[in-house]
Every structure is written in structure tokens, then in C-alpha cells.
Scaffold this motif. Structure first.
Motif, PDB file in Angstrom:
ATOM      1  N   LEU A 191       0.849  -1.195   0.000  1.00 18.39           N
ATOM      2  CA  LEU A 191       0.000   0.000   0.000  1.00 18.39           C
ATOM      3  C   LEU A 191       0.882   1.241   0.000  1.00 18.39           C
ATOM      4  CD1 LEU A 191      -2.900   1.050   0.083  1.00 18.39           C
ATOM      5  CD2 LEU A 191      -2.795   0.980   2.573  1.00 18.39           C
ATOM      6  N   GLY A 192       0.690   2.094  -1.008  1.00 13.37           N
ATOM      7  CA  GLY A 192       1.623   3.186  -1.228  1.00 13.37           C
ATOM      8  C   GLY A 192       1.283   4.499  -0.554  1.00 13.37           C
ATOM      9  N   PHE A 193       0.110   4.623   0.045  1.00 11.02           N
ATOM     10  CA  PHE A 193      -0.272   5.864   0.724  1.00 11.02           C
ATOM     11  C   PHE A 193      -1.363   5.557   1.740  1.00 11.02           C
ATOM     12  CE2 PHE A 193      -2.343   5.611  -3.452  1.00 11.02           C
ATOM     13  CZ  PHE A 193      -3.686   5.642  -3.111  1.00 11.02           C
ATOM     14  N   PRO A 194      -1.576   6.431   2.723  1.00  7.47           N
ATOM     15  CA  PRO A 194      -2.577   6.156   3.756  1.00  7.47           C
ATOM     16  C   PRO A 194      -4.000   6.200   3.211  1.00  7.47           C
ATOM     17  CG  PRO A 194      -1.698   8.378   4.009  1.00  7.47           C
ATOM     18  CD  PRO A 194      -0.869   7.707   2.952  1.00  7.47           C
ATOM     19  N   ILE A 195      -4.816   5.291   3.708  1.00  4.66           N
ATOM     20  CA  ILE A 195      -6.234   5.221   3.343  1.00  4.66           C
ATOM     21  C   ILE A 195      -7.071   5.313   4.612  1.00  4.66           C
ATOM     22  CG2 ILE A 195      -8.075   3.819   2.359  1.00  4.66           C
ATOM     23  CD1 ILE A 195      -6.214   4.532   0.193  1.00  4.66           C
ATOM     24  N   VAL A 196      -8.062   6.169   4.614  1.00  5.86           N
ATOM     25  CA  VAL A 196      -9.015   6.219   5.722  1.00  5.86           C
ATOM     26  C   VAL A 196     -10.209   5.339   5.354  1.00  5.86           C
ATOM     27  CG1 VAL A 196     -10.592   7.658   7.055  1.00  5.86           C
ATOM     28  CG2 VAL A 196      -8.312   8.505   6.496  1.00  5.86           C
ATOM     29  N   ALA A 197     -10.457   4.343   6.170  1.00  7.45           N
ATOM     30  CA  ALA A 197     -11.551   3.399   5.922  1.00  7.45           C
ATOM     31  C   ALA A 197     -12.865   3.996   6.423  1.00  7.45           C
ATOM     32  CB  ALA A 197     -11.267   2.062   6.604  1.00  7.45           C
ATOM     33  N   VAL A 198     -13.485   4.791   5.572  1.00 11.80           N
ATOM     34  CA  VAL A 198     -14.754   5.426   5.935  1.00 11.80           C
ATOM     35  C   VAL A 198     -15.787   4.370   6.316  1.00 11.80           C
ATOM     36  CG1 VAL A 198     -16.719   6.696   4.941  1.00 11.80           C
ATOM     37  CG2 VAL A 198     -14.391   7.559   4.662  1.00 11.80           C
TER      38      VAL A 198
END
Length: 394
Positions: free
Chosen positions: A143-150
């Protein structure tokens, strides 16, 4: 959508997304249009494509371009080649922020457009299926960047998944079939937040609901909630309606098709059509024809008729209008505030799947309560001290 409207009004003043290029892959509906308007009010440059080939409302797509200055690549009923061409068109804008419903945009970045990874400060994910894919990407260290799991926010899954999907899935089934659910046997595959909502609403319509699960905790929960719990093949032999709601694949497949009763209805409430093993269904069909809009009848060699809704696509959007705006108000408020959080935290978050900050979740709930005219109590200082200390005992 009063919560999103209040955020849009603040965004218009503060401009927290000023100049940020946002690539959005969501269902192109009126509710999504309000989210896009909010992002634009915050200063963002938005390019939008559809998260499903059958969910686009063409008039909404046109209005976003003509009236609000968004770049939209979406056509109702587009084939899969066009679907991915539209994803590529969004990625051609070199987004700095992504918004996904199913992780197709992020997946494409990591598989075909890796040169964009260094420009993206973060992304958000709307649905269970997408979070599953992103956690797999994270687990592989890719995973190349942060993801916010809405999807994991309480103001999302407790309301959107349970109450919104629960109602809208039944709405899609009823619009497509005009069938009476009272007295019918409805098999719900999966008892997560969406499955719980579907089971509850089907029970409320008078159906006898059978739950099929692989998770023993969820299965026990369904049993204690008053539902019959059994294996999928056994449920398929009795069910009038079978609904997949898991985020997995081949949830309803060959062993279920072989057991189906004549006239059974199949549909999918998950994001991707792979929840139904469609190739196995096609193999068994001696004859197939459309008998109503969104209803395709398959006649098996032994004469049994099976009805597939919305080509196996997510039935609440393909055969109805999706979740009500009052519910999407909460989900898309999460999207807007998560986008603001990612931009403000650029460079500070690790490239992994993050939860929505608890404070944002609580703020959205507070705004929703205020819009409903509901007042709640607040803790006193003494109560707050008690809940944050360890010294005070019995």
C-alpha cells in the motif's frame, strides 16, 4: 442532507481543499453529487467516475459538469472496457487524493499507474469490499499511501450499512419483482452490518429469514437475534429469495443452484457481482430471457426457473435508487471530513489503512442529532474524571 450541507458551508469559507486534485470513483447518484459539490466548495478540483456500470444517473452526471464544474466520466450501462477507460480518465488528472467505493481506483494506481504513488497524499474507502482489498494490499506491504476506511466509522456502518442497505436492498427486490415477501423464505448470506439490516427488514416484511454464515460469532449473533441459521445449500433448497451480502466471492454458487426450488430469485447486495458464481449459473441454463426490467429468467434442463436480478450487480443501486439521502448524509460527511483530515495530515500518516478519527465520527453524529432536533446530556466534570481515572474504586 443537512450534515453535509453544514460541512459544505464551512468548506466554502475555510477552503481546506484549495487546489487539491481529487479523483473520485463512487456511485454517480444525487447523493454523490452533494459530496462532489462539497469538495468543490472546499476548493478541490474533482474528477469523477462510476464505481459500478449500472448505477450512474446520467442527468446527475450532466448536471455536475454543466452546473458545478466537475469532470465526470460515467455513462449508465457502460461496458467493462468503458468502465476502466473512465477510471483511467480520472487517473489522467493526476489526483492527489482518491475516494473509492470498492478500491478499483486505488487498485489501478498500484497495478498500472505506479508513477502516481508519489503524488497521492491519501485516499478514502467507502465500502466493505474495498476495505478487504486494501487490507490485503497493506498486508503484502504494497500500500503506497494512507487510506481512511470510511466504511469502518460507526456513523457509516451502523447506519448506512444496517439501516440504509437493509431498506434499499429490499426496495430493489420489490421494484424488480413486485413480489409479496410476507410468508416467503428469504436466505441472507452474510450477517455483517449489511446482512443484519437486510435480515431485519425482511423479517419486518413478514418473511421467514434464514441466515447463512462462515463466521461462528456472527452465526451465533444471528441465532440469538431470533433467526434460523443453517448451511447455504440447505437454505437454498427452501428459499424463495437468496441474497448475498458478504464482500466475498462465489458466495452463492454451483451447490446452491443445484438445490434451488422452481421460481427462486437470486440477487447480490455486495459491491462486486462475483458474490454470485455467474458462470456456473450460465452453464446450467438451457434457456434464458428477460421477463421484466432487471429480471432475467434462467430455465434449467430439468425445467426449474431461476430469476437473477440486475445481472448480479448490487441490487439496491442497479434496480432501485440506493440508500436514502438521509443515510448517505452521514457516509458522505465522513468522506468530506476524512478528505480534510488527510490533506491537513499530509506526510504525517503511515501508508496503511486508518480508522476515521473518533472525534470526526462523534462530530458527524452530533451534527445529525442537531439536524433532527435531538438534544442529549453531557458529562459533568466529576463524571469525566471518574471515567478517565483508575484510583476511584468501590
Amino acid at each position: 442532507m443537512p450534515v453535509l450541507r453544514s460541512i459544505r458551508e464551512r468548506f466554502a469559507v475555510e477552503r481546506p481543499l484549495d487546489g487539491v486534485r481529487v479523483g473520485v470513483c463512487l456511485h454517480v447518484t444525487t447523493e454523490t453529487a452533494n459530496l462532489v459539490r462539497t469538495l468543490i466548495a472546499g476548493g478541490a478540483q474533482v474528477a469523477l467516475c462510476a464505481a459500478n456500470p449500472l448505477d450512474t444517473q446520467d442527468d446527475v452526471a450532466a448536471a455536475l459538469v454543466d452546473r458545478h464544474g466537475a469532470e465526470v466520466h460515467a455513462i449508465h450501462g457502460e461496458d467493462m472496457a468503458t468502465y476502466y477507460d473512465h477510471i483511467e480518465a480520472v487517473l489522467a488528472t493526476r489526483p492527489q487524493l482518491t475516494m473509492d467505493d470498492g478500491a478499483d481506483l486505488v487498485s489501478r494506481v498500484h497495478s498500472h499507474r505506479t508513477e502516481l504513488l508519489g503524488e497521492i497524499v491519501g485516499g478514502t474507502e467507502e465500502t466493505t469490499s474495498g476495505v478487504v482489498r486494501l487490507r490485503a494490499l497493506e498486508a503484502q506491504g504494497k500500500l503506497g499511501f494512507p487510506i481512511v476506511a470510511v466504511n469502518e466509522a460507526q456513523t457509516k456502518h451502523l447506519f448506512d450499512n444496517r439501516y440504509g442497505t437493509g431498506q434499499s436492498v429490499l426496495d430493489g427486490i420489490l421494484r424488480a419483482t413486485n413480489m409479496l415477501l410476507a410468508g416467503r423464505v428469504v436466505a441472507v448470506f452474510g450477517y455483517g452490518w449489511c446482512g443484519q439490516g437486510i435480515a431485519l427488514r425482511a423479517k419486518g416484511a413478514g418473511a421467514h429469514v434464514v441466515v447463512c454464515e462462515v463466521d461462528p460469532v456472527r452465526a451465533l449473533e444471528a441465532k440469538l437475534d431470533g433467526f434460523e441459521v443453517t448451511r447455504g445449500a440447505l437454505a437454498a433448497a427452501r428459499a424463495d429469495v437468496l441474497i448475498a451480502a458478504t464482500g466475498g466471492r462465489d458466495v452463492i454458487g454451483a451447490e446452491h443452484y443445484d438445490a434451488l426450488r422452481d421460481g427462486a430469485v437470486l440477487c447480490n447486495a455486495g459491491h462486486f457481482d462475483v458474490e454470485l458464481d455467474l458462470p456456473s449459473l450460465y452453464e446450467r441454463a438451457a434457456e434464458r430471457r428477460e421477463v421484466r426490467p432487471h429480471v432475467e429468467q434462467f430455465v434449467f434442463a430439468d425445467g426449474r426457473r431461476v430469476h437473477l436480478l440486475a445481472r448480479g450487480r448490487v441490487v439496491n443501486l442497479a434496480a432501485a435508487e440506493g440508500n436514502p439521502a438521509a443515510v448517505m448524509d452521514l457516509s458522505f460527511a465522513n468522506q468530506a471530513l476524512a478528505a480534510e483530515h488527510l490533506v491537513r495530515s499530509a506526510g504525517a500518516l503511515e501508508p496503511r489503512v486508518h480508522d476515521v478519527p473518533r472525534a470526526l465520527d462523534a462530530e458527524i453524529a452530533r451534527l445529525k442529532l442537531a439536524s433532527l432536533g435531538v438534544e442529549i446530556d453531557t458529562l459533568t466534570d466529576a463524571q469525566r474524571d471518574y471515567l478517565t481515572s483508575w484510583e476511584i474504586g468501590t
